[in-house]
Design a protein around this motif. Structure first.
Motif, PDB file in Angstrom:
ATOM      1  N   LYS A 164      22.665   0.689  -8.708  1.00 41.28           N
ATOM      2  CA  LYS A 164      21.954   0.729  -7.423  1.00 41.28           C
ATOM      3  C   LYS A 164      20.885  -0.361  -7.391  1.00 41.28           C
ATOM      4  O   LYS A 164      20.307  -0.701  -8.412  1.00 41.28           O
ATOM      5  CB  LYS A 164      21.293   2.084  -7.231  1.00 41.28           C
ATOM      6  CG  LYS A 164      22.270   3.235  -7.209  1.00 41.28           C
ATOM      7  CD  LYS A 164      21.537   4.545  -7.109  1.00 41.28           C
ATOM      8  CE  LYS A 164      22.501   5.708  -7.253  1.00 41.28           C
ATOM      9  NZ  LYS A 164      21.783   6.982  -7.273  1.00 41.28           N
ATOM     10  N   PRO A 165      20.574  -0.919  -6.206  1.00 41.18           N
ATOM     11  CA  PRO A 165      19.522  -1.946  -6.117  1.00 41.18           C
ATOM     12  C   PRO A 165      18.126  -1.355  -6.251  1.00 41.18           C
ATOM     13  O   PRO A 165      17.923  -0.141  -6.111  1.00 41.18           O
ATOM     14  CB  PRO A 165      19.736  -2.552  -4.734  1.00 41.18           C
ATOM     15  CG  PRO A 165      20.477  -1.542  -3.965  1.00 41.18           C
ATOM     16  CD  PRO A 165      21.277  -0.744  -4.941  1.00 41.18           C
ATOM     17  N   PHE A 166      17.147  -2.225  -6.522  1.00 38.43           N
ATOM     18  CA  PHE A 166      15.754  -1.818  -6.582  1.00 38.43           C
ATOM     19  C   PHE A 166      15.284  -1.391  -5.197  1.00 38.43           C
ATOM     20  O   PHE A 166      15.717  -1.949  -4.187  1.00 38.43           O
ATOM     21  CB  PHE A 166      14.868  -2.979  -7.053  1.00 38.43           C
ATOM     22  CG  PHE A 166      15.013  -3.330  -8.501  1.00 38.43           C
ATOM     23  CD1 PHE A 166      14.330  -2.641  -9.474  1.00 38.43           C
ATOM     24  CD2 PHE A 166      15.845  -4.363  -8.881  1.00 38.43           C
ATOM     25  CE1 PHE A 166      14.449  -2.979 -10.794  1.00 38.43           C
ATOM     26  CE2 PHE A 166      15.976  -4.710 -10.210  1.00 38.43           C
ATOM     27  CZ  PHE A 166      15.282  -4.008 -11.170  1.00 38.43           C
ATOM     28  N   LYS A 167      14.366  -0.425  -5.130  1.00 37.79           N
ATOM     29  CA  LYS A 167      13.816   0.008  -3.854  1.00 37.79           C
ATOM     30  C   LYS A 167      12.650  -0.880  -3.469  1.00 37.79           C
ATOM     31  O   LYS A 167      11.785  -1.176  -4.291  1.00 37.79           O
ATOM     32  CB  LYS A 167      13.322   1.454  -3.951  1.00 37.79           C
ATOM     33  CG  LYS A 167      14.435   2.464  -4.076  1.00 37.79           C
ATOM     34  CD  LYS A 167      13.917   3.852  -4.359  1.00 37.79           C
ATOM     35  CE  LYS A 167      13.002   4.339  -3.275  1.00 37.79           C
ATOM     36  NZ  LYS A 167      12.547   5.718  -3.510  1.00 37.79           N
ATOM     37  N   GLY A 192       5.588   9.785  -3.005  1.00 40.75           N
ATOM     38  CA  GLY A 192       6.837   9.229  -3.522  1.00 40.75           C
ATOM     39  C   GLY A 192       7.431   8.086  -2.739  1.00 40.75           C
ATOM     40  O   GLY A 192       8.587   7.753  -2.937  1.00 40.75           O
ATOM     41  N   HIS A 193       6.681   7.445  -1.842  1.00 40.50           N
ATOM     42  CA  HIS A 193       7.236   6.295  -1.147  1.00 40.50           C
ATOM     43  C   HIS A 193       6.188   5.213  -0.982  1.00 40.50           C
ATOM     44  O   HIS A 193       4.995   5.458  -1.085  1.00 40.50           O
ATOM     45  CB  HIS A 193       7.803   6.697   0.216  1.00 40.50           C
ATOM     46  CG  HIS A 193       6.778   6.870   1.287  1.00 40.50           C
ATOM     47  ND1 HIS A 193       6.010   7.980   1.406  1.00 40.50           N
ATOM     48  CD2 HIS A 193       6.384   6.039   2.274  1.00 40.50           C
ATOM     49  CE1 HIS A 193       5.185   7.851   2.435  1.00 40.50           C
ATOM     50  NE2 HIS A 193       5.390   6.664   2.978  1.00 40.50           N
ATOM     51  N   ARG A 194       6.655   4.005  -0.710  1.00 44.66           N
ATOM     52  CA  ARG A 194       5.790   2.842  -0.557  1.00 44.66           C
ATOM     53  C   ARG A 194       5.844   2.384   0.894  1.00 44.66           C
ATOM     54  O   ARG A 194       6.887   2.426   1.527  1.00 44.66           O
ATOM     55  CB  ARG A 194       6.297   1.718  -1.461  1.00 44.66           C
ATOM     56  CG  ARG A 194       5.555   0.422  -1.313  1.00 44.66           C
ATOM     57  CD  ARG A 194       6.263  -0.728  -1.995  1.00 44.66           C
ATOM     58  NE  ARG A 194       6.876  -0.400  -3.254  1.00 44.66           N
ATOM     59  CZ  ARG A 194       6.254  -0.409  -4.424  1.00 44.66           C
ATOM     60  NH1 ARG A 194       5.002  -0.753  -4.495  1.00 44.66           N
ATOM     61  NH2 ARG A 194       6.892  -0.109  -5.514  1.00 44.66           N
ATOM     62  N   THR A 199       0.852  -1.188   0.000  1.00 47.46           N
ATOM     63  CA  THR A 199       0.000   0.000   0.000  1.00 47.46           C
ATOM     64  C   THR A 199       0.883   1.230   0.000  1.00 47.46           C
ATOM     65  O   THR A 199       1.977   1.224   0.552  1.00 47.46           O
ATOM     66  CB  THR A 199      -0.913   0.027   1.226  1.00 47.46           C
ATOM     67  OG1 THR A 199      -0.097   0.042   2.393  1.00 47.46           O
ATOM     68  CG2 THR A 199      -1.819  -1.183   1.254  1.00 47.46           C
ATOM     69  N   ASN A 200       0.405   2.289  -0.593  1.00 49.85           N
ATOM     70  CA  ASN A 200       1.192   3.514  -0.610  1.00 49.85           C
ATOM     71  C   ASN A 200       0.343   4.785  -0.590  1.00 49.85           C
ATOM     72  O   ASN A 200       0.552   5.655  -1.401  1.00 49.85           O
ATOM     73  CB  ASN A 200       2.164   3.524  -1.789  1.00 49.85           C
ATOM     74  CG  ASN A 200       1.539   3.111  -3.086  1.00 49.85           C
ATOM     75  OD1 ASN A 200       0.423   2.619  -3.093  1.00 49.85           O
ATOM     76  ND2 ASN A 200       2.221   3.308  -4.186  1.00 49.85           N
ATOM     77  N   PRO A 201      -0.624   4.908   0.350  1.00 55.54           N
ATOM     78  CA  PRO A 201      -1.279   6.203   0.498  1.00 55.54           C
ATOM     79  C   PRO A 201      -0.442   7.124   1.366  1.00 55.54           C
ATOM     80  O   PRO A 201       0.370   6.631   2.137  1.00 55.54           O
ATOM     81  CB  PRO A 201      -2.589   5.857   1.175  1.00 55.54           C
ATOM     82  CG  PRO A 201      -2.353   4.600   1.889  1.00 55.54           C
ATOM     83  CD  PRO A 201      -1.279   3.876   1.128  1.00 55.54           C
TER      84      PRO A 201
END
Length: 57
Positions: free
Chosen positions: A48-51, A10-12, A3-5
């Protein structure tokens, strides 16, 4: 699914499920893998790694 409300901040919240990432030392890139099938899905263009995706060890 993560979820990302609220939208647009800009973040999860939480990790991406059914995905993992592993580092490829030959080209110094991170590759995303589907945990259910084991198939490779995506590869990063930068080193860089995946976020938000767990790392395989």
């Amino acid at each position: 699914m993560a979820t990302n409300p609220p939208k647009g901040d800009g973040h999860r919240n939480g990790a991406v499920r059914n995905r993992s990432q592993t580092h490829n030392p030959q080209n110094d890139r991170w590759t995303k893998r589907d945990a259910e099938t084991g198939k490779f899905i995506d590869q990063k263009a930068d080193p860089k790694p995946f976020k938000g995706v767990r790392k395989e060890r």
